[in-house]
Write an enzyme that holds these catalytic residues in place. Structure first.
Site, PDB file in Angstrom:
ATOM      1  N   TRP A 189       0.844  -1.196   0.000  1.00  0.00           N
ATOM      2  CA  TRP A 189       0.000   0.000   0.000  1.00  0.00           C
ATOM      3  C   TRP A 189       0.886   1.255   0.000  1.00  0.00           C
ATOM      4  O   TRP A 189       1.869   1.327   0.731  1.00  0.00           O
ATOM      5  CB  TRP A 189      -0.905   0.008   1.248  1.00  0.00           C
ATOM      6  CG  TRP A 189      -1.690   1.269   1.336  1.00  0.00           C
ATOM      7  CD1 TRP A 189      -2.756   1.623   0.582  1.00  0.00           C
ATOM      8  CD2 TRP A 189      -1.447   2.366   2.219  1.00  0.00           C
ATOM      9  NE1 TRP A 189      -3.198   2.875   0.929  1.00  0.00           N
ATOM     10  CE2 TRP A 189      -2.402   3.359   1.937  1.00  0.00           C
ATOM     11  CE3 TRP A 189      -0.499   2.619   3.217  1.00  0.00           C
ATOM     12  CZ2 TRP A 189      -2.459   4.579   2.606  1.00  0.00           C
ATOM     13  CZ3 TRP A 189      -0.551   3.833   3.886  1.00  0.00           C
ATOM     14  CH2 TRP A 189      -1.526   4.795   3.584  1.00  0.00           C
ATOM     15  N   ASP A 353     -16.144  11.555  -2.548  1.00  0.00           N
ATOM     16  CA  ASP A 353     -15.524  10.277  -2.167  1.00  0.00           C
ATOM     17  C   ASP A 353     -16.294   9.652  -1.007  1.00  0.00           C
ATOM     18  O   ASP A 353     -17.479   9.974  -0.780  1.00  0.00           O
ATOM     19  CB  ASP A 353     -14.040  10.518  -1.849  1.00  0.00           C
ATOM     20  CG  ASP A 353     -13.166   9.301  -2.091  1.00  0.00           C
ATOM     21  OD1 ASP A 353     -13.198   8.391  -1.247  1.00  0.00           O
ATOM     22  OD2 ASP A 353     -12.464   9.243  -3.122  1.00  0.00           O
ATOM     23  N   ASP A 354     -15.664   8.826  -0.254  1.00  0.00           N
ATOM     24  CA  ASP A 354     -16.277   8.063   0.836  1.00  0.00           C
ATOM     25  C   ASP A 354     -17.005   8.993   1.824  1.00  0.00           C
ATOM     26  O   ASP A 354     -16.683  10.173   1.941  1.00  0.00           O
ATOM     27  CB  ASP A 354     -15.135   7.328   1.566  1.00  0.00           C
ATOM     28  CG  ASP A 354     -15.630   6.164   2.366  1.00  0.00           C
ATOM     29  OD1 ASP A 354     -16.843   6.014   2.522  1.00  0.00           O
ATOM     30  OD2 ASP A 354     -14.778   5.386   2.843  1.00  0.00           O
ATOM     31  N   LYS A 461     -15.986   6.202  -8.855  1.00  0.00           N
ATOM     32  CA  LYS A 461     -14.718   5.632  -8.363  1.00  0.00           C
ATOM     33  C   LYS A 461     -15.081   4.341  -7.631  1.00  0.00           C
ATOM     34  O   LYS A 461     -15.743   4.381  -6.594  1.00  0.00           O
ATOM     35  CB  LYS A 461     -14.038   6.621  -7.420  1.00  0.00           C
ATOM     36  CG  LYS A 461     -12.731   6.124  -6.816  1.00  0.00           C
ATOM     37  CD  LYS A 461     -12.100   7.236  -5.986  1.00  0.00           C
ATOM     38  CE  LYS A 461     -10.889   6.794  -5.217  1.00  0.00           C
ATOM     39  NZ  LYS A 461     -10.425   7.846  -4.297  1.00  0.00           N
ATOM     40  N   ASP A 463     -14.098   1.444  -5.539  1.00  0.00           N
ATOM     41  CA  ASP A 463     -13.000   1.147  -4.618  1.00  0.00           C
ATOM     42  C   ASP A 463     -13.085  -0.294  -4.101  1.00  0.00           C
ATOM     43  O   ASP A 463     -14.117  -0.967  -4.244  1.00  0.00           O
ATOM     44  CB  ASP A 463     -13.079   2.144  -3.445  1.00  0.00           C
ATOM     45  CG  ASP A 463     -11.738   2.402  -2.798  1.00  0.00           C
ATOM     46  OD1 ASP A 463     -10.788   1.648  -3.069  1.00  0.00           O
ATOM     47  OD2 ASP A 463     -11.635   3.352  -2.007  1.00  0.00           O
ATOM     48  N   MET A 464     -12.022  -0.757  -3.484  1.00  0.00           N
ATOM     49  CA  MET A 464     -11.963  -2.123  -2.939  1.00  0.00           C
ATOM     50  C   MET A 464     -10.802  -2.119  -1.965  1.00  0.00           C
ATOM     51  O   MET A 464      -9.652  -2.131  -2.369  1.00  0.00           O
ATOM     52  CB  MET A 464     -11.671  -3.063  -4.114  1.00  0.00           C
ATOM     53  CG  MET A 464     -12.009  -4.508  -3.949  1.00  0.00           C
ATOM     54  SD  MET A 464     -10.816  -5.402  -3.002  1.00  0.00           S
ATOM     55  CE  MET A 464     -11.383  -7.054  -3.244  1.00  0.00           C
ATOM     56  N   ASN A 465     -11.138  -2.086  -0.649  1.00  0.00           N
ATOM     57  CA  ASN A 465     -10.106  -1.729   0.316  1.00  0.00           C
ATOM     58  C   ASN A 465      -9.576  -2.835   1.213  1.00  0.00           C
ATOM     59  O   ASN A 465      -9.114  -2.566   2.315  1.00  0.00           O
ATOM     60  CB  ASN A 465     -10.604  -0.576   1.179  1.00  0.00           C
ATOM     61  CG  ASN A 465     -10.524   0.729   0.424  1.00  0.00           C
ATOM     62  OD1 ASN A 465      -9.460   1.112  -0.057  1.00  0.00           O
ATOM     63  ND2 ASN A 465     -11.647   1.404   0.273  1.00  0.00           N
ATOM     64  N   CYS A 511     -10.211   1.456  -8.304  1.00  0.00           N
ATOM     65  CA  CYS A 511      -9.347   1.824  -7.183  1.00  0.00           C
ATOM     66  C   CYS A 511      -9.356   0.661  -6.206  1.00  0.00           C
ATOM     67  O   CYS A 511     -10.382   0.000  -6.030  1.00  0.00           O
ATOM     68  CB  CYS A 511      -9.901   3.082  -6.522  1.00  0.00           C
ATOM     69  SG  CYS A 511      -9.091   3.523  -4.980  1.00  0.00           S
ATOM     70  N   ASP A 533      -2.602   5.588  -3.277  1.00  0.00           N
ATOM     71  CA  ASP A 533      -3.074   6.527  -2.252  1.00  0.00           C
ATOM     72  C   ASP A 533      -1.969   7.492  -1.862  1.00  0.00           C
ATOM     73  O   ASP A 533      -2.202   8.432  -1.117  1.00  0.00           O
ATOM     74  CB  ASP A 533      -3.516   5.748  -1.003  1.00  0.00           C
ATOM     75  CG  ASP A 533      -4.962   5.334  -1.103  1.00  0.00           C
ATOM     76  OD1 ASP A 533      -5.619   5.705  -2.085  1.00  0.00           O
ATOM     77  OD2 ASP A 533      -5.444   4.633  -0.195  1.00  0.00           O
TER      78      ASP A 533
END
Ligand code: DGJ
Length: 767
Positions: A189, A353-354, A461, A463-465, A511, A533
Site C-alpha cells: 500500500w 468520495d467516501d 470511483k 473502490d476495494m479496500n 481503485c 493513495d
C-alpha cells in the site's frame, strides 16, 4: 499475420515473429520469438532434442521433453519445469501427454465470462491428451500494429468422469539457452510498482495470493538479456488480463533453457463431464529496443485493445476529489462549497468520495447500505448532483460495492452473504461480499443501478479496500471450495460487464486502496485506475515511473494534494506536485477554498496549462529518458512529433552542483524545436535568513516583515529558451538553467528545492 503451412505456425506482427511447429509425434515445439524474420523459412531452425539424456526421460518418440522448447508443458512425461497444465484424472493419475489434433482460425474467440483484448487475428490449436478424451485448446491472437500476441487456454473434458484442474496457465514462453534477468514490479500500500531486476537462475516467480492482482506484485513482468537497458537489448514482456490471484513463473532449467508461464493462481477446479474451463487471456510482446520498446508497444495496445467504449480515446476531465479535503466529514453544504471552488480553479468534475451513505461515519460502518445519508445530504444525491451541475461542473461518486460492514443494515439482513467464516482475519473493518452467489451479485447490481439511475452521475470511483483471506463460501460444497477465488472474480466481471454496458458514458475509475488491483482485467471495464493513495510528489515520481513500463499514462489517476502530504508529511513545491500529476490524469485532492488566493490562482494556471496540452499529457507517447541517480526525466511526445513535454524531477538539491545535460527521447530527429519551461514562482521566504546577506534591513525568518516582503518583492523565475533539432536534444542534450547551489541568485539561476521538478515544453518551429 498468421501463417499455417506444413504444421508450422508463424505469427507475425509489424516488428516481431513467433513460431512453433508440431514434432513428428505431435508435440508442439516452440521455435522462435523475437525480431520479425525476413522469410518464412527462417523460422525453421529447430533446436536439436537430445536422445542421449543421461538419467532424464525419453518419451515414446525418443524425445527428451526436459530439453525441448515447447508451447504447452505438462507433468509426468519427463519435463520437470513448471507446466502450462496440471490435471488429476479420474484414477488419480497426473501424467498428461497432449498431442496435436488440428487447428482452426476462429473469427471470434474469447474466454468465457472473462474480459479480453478486442480485435486481432486468432489461431486456435487443438491438442488431445493421448490416453483420455481431454482436449486442450490454445488460442493465439495477433495484434499486428502494436506488436502484441495474446494467448489463453481452454480445457474440455469429454470423458464420462470428473477431471480436476490444478493449473491452467494462459501462456508459456520457452526461451533458448541464454543468460537472462527477470524484471518484476513489487510493493505494498502506498508504495506500488517498485521495479526489481533479478538475475534468472533456478526458479523465480511473480504472483499474488491476495485474491486480487494486488500491489504486492503486479502481473506485468519482463525478461531480458543481461545487457538490456532502457533503449537497447532484447526484452520479452508479459501481462495478464485478470484481476484475481495470479502466478508467473520464470525458470532456468537444468539444460539452461528458460521457461516463463503466466496465468491465474493455482486452483482446485472440478471439471465435470462435458464441461470446459477457460484460463484468462495473457499478452506478451518482444522488443529489441529495450524496456522503452516494450512500453511503446504495450501502451498503444492497452489504449486500443484493452480500454474500450466511449472513453477509449477521449480526453479525461480534470477533477477535484473530496477525500483528502474532507474525509468522512461530508455535508451537502460542504460538497457544494467544494464544487464551487473546484469550478473556480477550472476543474470539470467534482468527485464525492467516501462518507456520503447512510451511517458512514467512519470506516467501520455502513458498507453495503448504498443510499444517501439523509443527515448529511438531506436532499439525497439527485438534488446534490443538480446543485453541483448548476455550478457548471459534473458530479462523480465513490462506491465500494464488493464490501460489507458488520455494522450495516445489509449485514443485519444477510449475515451469510460474507465470504469466509465470521471469525476471520479482517481488513479495514470490513468483510468481502460473496460474489460467487448470483443473489449477492444481483444486490450489488441493483444498488449501483439505483445510484446511477437516480442522479446525474458522470463518474464512479469503484473502490476495494482489503485483500481476500478466508474465502470459504457456504454456497459451495467442500470439494469445490478451491474454485471460490476464481468464481469471485467471475462474479465481479459479470457485474462490471452489465453495469458498464448499461451506463456506457459514465467514466469508471478503478481503485483498490490505490493500486491494489491495477491490471488489464479491470481496465477492460474501467478506463482508468487510481494509481496510489500516496500523492507525495517524490513518491509519485517513482510509482508512476514503475507503472509506465507496462501501462500508459492515459489510465493513471494522478492528483495534486496538500502540503504537508498526508501520507509522508513531506512538503513538496506546489509546482512539483502539479508537474508530477500532469504526467497522468490530473486531479486535485484538496479543498481549493482553504488555500490562499495566491495558491488558488497558481492552481488555476496549472489547470489551464494542462487543458491546453491535455491530449499530449494524456495520450502522448511516453519516454523514460536517461536520468542521473535521484532524478527522473519523463517525456511525452505527440504521435506526429510536433509537440512534447517533459518533467524533470530531482530528489535532493546539492550545493555547488555539477552541471549535467538532460538527454531527450522521442523527438523527431529532423524537426527543429523551441524549448521553453513552465515558469515557477520564486519566493523570497524560501531563502530564509540568507536574505539578510543582501537585504538593507534585518528580516527575521517567519516574521511579518518577511511575509510582506515576500509578497511585494518578486524574484525572477528561471526560464530556458533554446532552439535545436530533435537529434541535438536527444544526442547532445540540453543544459537546464544552472541551479542555485549556495551562492548568489539572479535570473540566470534555477531555484530547485528538494523534491522539485521542472516542466519543459518543446514546440516544433515551422519556419
Ligand atoms: C481508499 C482510496 O484509495 C482512497 O482514495 C479513498 O477513496 C478511500 N479509500 C476512501 O475510503
Amino acid at each position: 499475420m498468421i501463417l499455417t503451412e506444413n504444421n508450422r505456425f508463424v505469427l507475425q506482427t509489424q516488428r516481431t515473429g513467433y513460431a512453433f511447429h508440431t514434432t513428428a509425434g505431435g508435440v508442439l515445439q516452440h521455435l522462435y520469438y523475437g525480431v520479425r524474420l525476413p522469410r518464412e523459412e527462417d523460422y525453421l531452425s529447430v533446436p536439436v532434442t537430445r536422445n542421449q539424456p543421461g538419467n532424464a526421460l525419453l518419451d515414446n518418440d525418443d524425445m527428451c521433453r526436459e530439453d525441448l522448447l515447447q508451447e504447452a508443458g505438462t507433468t509426468g512425461w519427463g519435463d520437470l519445469r513448471q507446466p502450462l497444465v496440471e490435471l488429476t484424472f479420474p484414477d488419480g493419475g497426473r501424467a498428461a501427454d497432449f498431442r496435436f489434433s488440428h487447428f482452426e482460425r476462429p473469427e471470434n474467440a474469447a474466454p468465457e465470462g472473462l474480459p479480453s483484448a478486442l480485435g486481432g487475428e486468432t489461431l486456435k490449436v487443438v491438442l488431445k491428451e493421448r490416453n483420455h478424451d481431454v482436449y486442450l485448446e490454445l488460442y493465439y491472437t495477433v495484434f499486428e500494429e502494436t506488436d502484441v500476441i495474446a494467448r489463453w487456454s481452454r480445457l474440455i473434458n469429454d470423458t464420462a468422469e470428473t477431471v480436476w484442474v490444478r493449473r491452467l496457465m494462459s501462456q508459456q514462453l520457452d526461451l533458448p539457452v541464454g543468460d537472462y534477468d527477470l524484471v518484476t514490479f513489487r510493493g505494498a500500500w502506498a508504495r506500488e510498482m517498485d521495479m526489481v531486476r533479478q538475475h534468472l537462475e533456478g526458479q523465480l516467480q511473480w504472483s499474488s495470493g491476495a485474491g486480487i492482482s494486488s500491489n504486492r506484485c503486479n502481473p506485468f513482468a519482463m525478461v531480458c538479456r543481461r545487457d538490456a537497458c532502457e533503449d537497447y537489448g532484447d526484452v520479452w514482456a508479459m501481462n495478464l488480463v485478470y484481476s484475481g490471484d495470479h502466478l508467473g513463473t520464470a525458470e532456468k532449467s537444468a539444460y539452461h533453457q528458460v521457461r516463463l508461464t503466466q496465468g491465474m493462481g493455482l486452483l482446485h477446479w472440478q471439471l465435470e463431464p462435458g464441461a470446459s474451463f477457460d484460463s484468462p487471456q495473457a499478452v506478451m510482446t518482444y522488443s529489441d529496443r529495450g524496456f522503452g520498446g516494450v512500453s511503446r508497444a504495450m501502451h498503444p495496445f492497452v489504449q486500443k485493445h484493452i480500454v474500450r467504449g466511449y472513453w477509449q480515446d477521449r480526453e479525461r476531465p480534470v477533477l477535484v476529489n473530496s477525500w483528502e479535503a474532507i474525509y468522512f466529514k461530508v455535508s451537502h453544504r460542504k460538497v457544494v462549497q467544494l464544487a464551487r471552488s473546484a469550478k473556480e480553479i477550472g476543474a470539470e468534475l467534482l468527485v464525492l468520495d467516501d462518507g456520503w451513505f447512510t451511517g458512514r461515519t467512519d470506516d467501520s460502518h455502513a458498507l453495503g447500505d448504498w443510499t444517501a445519508d439523509k443527515k448529511k445530504l438531506p436532499g439525497g444525491l439527485a438534488s446534490l448532483a443538480k446543485e453541483v451541475n448548476a455550478l457548471g461542473i459534473d458530479f462523480g461518486l465513490w462506491v465500494e460495492p464488493e464490501m460489507i460492514s458488520e455494522n450495516s443494515e445489509l449485514f443485519r439482513a444477510h449475515p451469510d452473504w460474507i465470504l469466509g467464516h465470521k471469525d476471520q482475519a479482517i481488513g479495514r473493518n470490513q468483510y468481502v461480499l460473496d460474489l460467487t452467489r448470483p443473489e449477492v451479485c444481483q444486490y450489488v447490481l441493483e444498488s449501483m443501478r439505483a445510484i446511477l439511475g437516480g442522479a446525474d452521475i458522470r463518474y464512479i470511483k469503484w473502490d476495494m479496500n482489503r485483500i481476500l483471506g478466508d474465502t470459504f463460501s457456504p454456497a459451495w460444497p467442500a470439494a469445490r471450495q478451491g474454485e471460490v477465488r476464481h468464481r469471485y472474480i467471475l462474479g465481479l466481471y459479470g457485474i462490471l460487464k452489465e453495469l458498464t454496458a448499461e451506463f456506457p458514458q459514465v467514466l469508471f475509475e478503478s481503485c483498490a486502496s490505490g493500486g491494489n488491483r491495477f491490471d488489464l482485467g479491470m481496465l477492460c471495464y474501467m478506463p482508468q485506475v487510481w494509481a496510489s493513495d500516496n500523492t507525495d510528489a517524490a513518491c509519485r515520481a517513482a510509482i508512476q515511473w514503475g507503472y509506465s513500463y507496462g501501462y500508459p499514462q492515459s489510465v493513471l489517476g494522478c492528483h495534486v494534494s496538500d502540503a504537508p502530504n498526508h501520507q509522508t508529511l513531506r512538503r513538496t513545491p506546489l509546482e512539483s506536485r502539479f508537474a508530477m500529476a500532469a504526467m497522468g490524469l490530473l486531479g486535485y485532492e484538496l479543498d481549493p477554498g482553504e488555500l490562499s488566493a495566491d495558491k488558488r490562482q497558481r492552481i488555476k494556471d496549472q489547470i489551464a496549462f494542462y487543458k491546453a496540452h491535455r491530449r499530449l499529457f494524456q495520450f502522448g507517447r511516453l519516454y523514460r529518458c536517461p536520468s542521473a541517480e535521484g532524478e527522473k526525466l519523463t517525456m511525452v511526445v505527440t504521435p506526429d512529433g510536433t509537440e512534447a513535454a517533459g518533467v524533470h524531477f530531482a530528489a535532493l538539491n546539492q550545493p555547488n552542483p555539477i552541471q549535467k545535460p538532460l538527454y531527450c527521447r522521442g523527438l523527431h530527429r529532423e524537426k527543429v524545436y523551441h524549448l521553453t519551461n513552465r515558469l515557477t514562482e520564486v519566493h523570497m521566504k524560501d531563502f530564509g535568513s540568507l536574505v539578510n546577506y543582501m537585504a538593507p534591513i534585518r528580516i527575521r525568518a517567519g516574521s511579518l516583515v518577511e511575509k510582506v516582503a515576500d509578497q511585494v518583492i518578486k524574484l525572477p523565475p528561471d526560464a530556458i529558451d533554446q532552439t535545436a533539432s530533435g537529434a541535438a536534444f536527444c544526442q547532445a542534450g540540453f543544459y537546464p538553467v544552472q541551479p542555485f547551489g549556495g551562492t548568489g541568485f539572479n535570473e540566470g539561476t534555477r531555484l530547485m528545492k528538494d523534491f522539485d521538478s521542472r516542466l519543459y515544453l518543446w514546440t516544433e518551429e515551422t519556419e
